[in-house]
Design an enzyme around this catalytic site. Structure first.
Site, PDB file in Angstrom:
ATOM      1  N   HIS A  16       0.835  -1.199   0.000  1.00  0.00           N
ATOM      2  CA  HIS A  16       0.000   0.000   0.000  1.00  0.00           C
ATOM      3  C   HIS A  16       0.868   1.248   0.000  1.00  0.00           C
ATOM      4  O   HIS A  16       2.010   1.227   0.439  1.00  0.00           O
ATOM      5  CB  HIS A  16      -0.932   0.001   1.218  1.00  0.00           C
ATOM      6  CG  HIS A  16      -1.882  -1.167   1.207  1.00  0.00           C
ATOM      7  ND1 HIS A  16      -2.951  -1.238   0.355  1.00  0.00           N
ATOM      8  CD2 HIS A  16      -1.879  -2.317   1.920  1.00  0.00           C
ATOM      9  CE1 HIS A  16      -3.589  -2.374   0.550  1.00  0.00           C
ATOM     10  NE2 HIS A  16      -2.955  -3.059   1.499  1.00  0.00           N
ATOM     11  N   CYS A  17       0.291   2.325  -0.506  1.00  0.00           N
ATOM     12  CA  CYS A  17       0.933   3.628  -0.587  1.00  0.00           C
ATOM     13  C   CYS A  17       1.548   3.981   0.773  1.00  0.00           C
ATOM     14  O   CYS A  17       0.886   3.790   1.786  1.00  0.00           O
ATOM     15  CB  CYS A  17      -0.110   4.665  -0.997  1.00  0.00           C
ATOM     16  SG  CYS A  17       0.550   6.285  -1.311  1.00  0.00           S
ATOM     17  N   PRO A  18       2.768   4.452   0.835  1.00  0.00           N
ATOM     18  CA  PRO A  18       3.689   4.829  -0.250  1.00  0.00           C
ATOM     19  C   PRO A  18       4.717   3.750  -0.596  1.00  0.00           C
ATOM     20  O   PRO A  18       5.700   4.041  -1.265  1.00  0.00           O
ATOM     21  CB  PRO A  18       4.382   6.044   0.329  1.00  0.00           C
ATOM     22  CG  PRO A  18       4.559   5.691   1.776  1.00  0.00           C
ATOM     23  CD  PRO A  18       3.281   4.915   2.134  1.00  0.00           C
TER      24      PRO A  18
END
Length: 83
Positions: A16-18
């Site tokens: 998941h981001c980042p």
């Protein structure tokens, strides 16, 4: 013009981001100038993050595409490739 074979493939699926962007930056640091990195990600935020990163860096986002739930990015490492 045929597609070039990437010098390195980064599988960032499930991250998941980042994290996809951070992993891509790490992978680029290990490549020589002119080499091509392919990134595969499933996080929708990667679509925006990779484009923004390329705009703000000397590296070149050569192409990006979405195939169903997966995003693909091809980034060429910046630097002089001529002797």
């Amino acid at each position: 013009m045929s597609e070039q074979t990437p010098d390195l493939i980064l599988d960032a699926c499930g991250l998941h981001c980042p994290l996809p962007l951070l992993k891509a930056k790490q992978a680029l640091s290990g490549l020589a100038p002119g080499q091509l990195l392919e990134i595969r990600a499933t996080d929708v935020g990667a679509w925006r993050d990779m484009a923004s990163f390329a705009e703000q860096s000397p590296h070149v986002l050569e192409r990006r595409e979405q195939r169903e739930e997966m995003y693909f990015f091809w980034i060429r490492k910046a630097g002089n490739t001529h002797s």
